[in-house]
Scaffold this motif. Structure first.
Motif: not given
Length: 291
Positions: A251-278
């Motif tokens: 279960t914790y291995s699966f929770e790790f999978v579900q949680s870690v995959v969120i981090l690249p999505m957030v980084l991708q959103s930050l890339a978009r938001l940095s362009e929007i901010t400019e």
């Protein structure tokens, strides 16, 4: 209140509305912590109930009740807090964009709302994911170092994969935002050819961005699923764990999978938001030069 000279950015929103955001994020982290311990309590309950001990099962019930209350309170408060932030940000953009074309101002007001959307959704979600990752790795380490090592290696590989594509994400988001700013102008022209060209260009940018995301997330999931398969095999065949412990490890291995995959999505959103901010802070002179 957002001042007339404040830069419209996530940092400014965090400073001006720090009390509201701190409240929502605090509730989110507490809710995440309760979620994080549930698999462990379930594992203990399985072993306890098998031996006629109800102590862990009672603890599990208490945690579930607390989770229900906190989840309701957070969602009720979130809607009101972030609704207020969206109103004030929209008013600030309208005042500053009085000289801009309606097409540009309309697009940028919608883009500005994405900053608040990030604070409401992805930012607390990423914090919750970070907490879940730390808890998962810590608990896996308590069972066996090999389980935690597999999880840590997977996390490093994911960050490397995303880092290789970060510049491409920024550039493609910029092209998509630039085309979005032309939508009202295209519609006002009442020229079906120009309108069709506009929507075709939007589609082209969206397809290129989606294809890049699909490739990146495919590589990320391949890494994570490999880690999950290894931990399942190791816990079941090499660790001598009980049934409840094996359940917790998987279960914790699966929770790790579900949680870690969120981090690249957030980084991708930050890339978009940095362009929007400019873009939303660009001076009128620059807008005219790029027109």
């Amino acid at each position: 209140m957002i001042g007339p000279k404040d830069r419209l950015s996530i940092a400014t929103l965090l400073r001006v509305f720090r009390a509201k955001i701190a409240m929502t994020w605090g509730l989110t982290l507490f809710e995440t912590a309760l979620f994080a311990i549930l698999p462990l309590l379930i594992g203990y309950s399985i072993d306890g109930l098998s031996n006629g001990d109800y102590t862990s099962f009672v603890h599990f019930g208490i945690a579930m009740a607390m989770l229900l209350v906190v989840g309701i309170v957070r969602r009720v408060y979130d809607t009101r807090a972030y609704g207020t932030i969206r109103v004030e940000l929209g008013q600030a953009q309208a005042k500053r964009g009085a000289t801009q074309e309606v097409s540009v101002l309309n697009a940028r007001v919608l883009m500005g709302r994405e900053l608040v959307d990030f604070l409401e959704g992805e930012a607390p979600e990423s914090m919750g994911a970070a907490v879940q990752v730390v808890v998962s790795v810590g608990i896996l380490l308590s069972f066996h170092g090999a389980l935690a090592t597999a999880a840590g290696t997977a996390a490093v590989l994911i960050l490397i994969i995303f880092g290789l594509f970060s510049r491409r994400f920024f550039r493609l988001n910029g092209l998509l935002n630039q085309q979005s700013e032309r939508q009202v102008t295209a519609l006002q022209s009442v020229d079906l050819r120009k309108i069709g060209q506009h929507f075709f260009r939007l589609r082209s940018h969206e397809v290129r961005l989606s294809d890049s995301e699909a490739f990146v997330y495919g590589a990320i999931f391949a890494v994570l699923l490999s880690m999950l398969a290894f931990n399942l095999w190791f816990a079941a065949t090499q660790s001598g764990a009980t049934a409840g412990q094996i359940f917790s490890v998987v279960t914790y291995s699966f929770e790790f999978v579900q949680s870690v995959v969120i981090l690249p999505m957030v980084l991708q959103s930050l890339a978009r938001l940095s362009e929007i901010t400019e873009r939303i802070n660009a001076p009128a002179e620059k807008d005219k030069a790029n027109a």
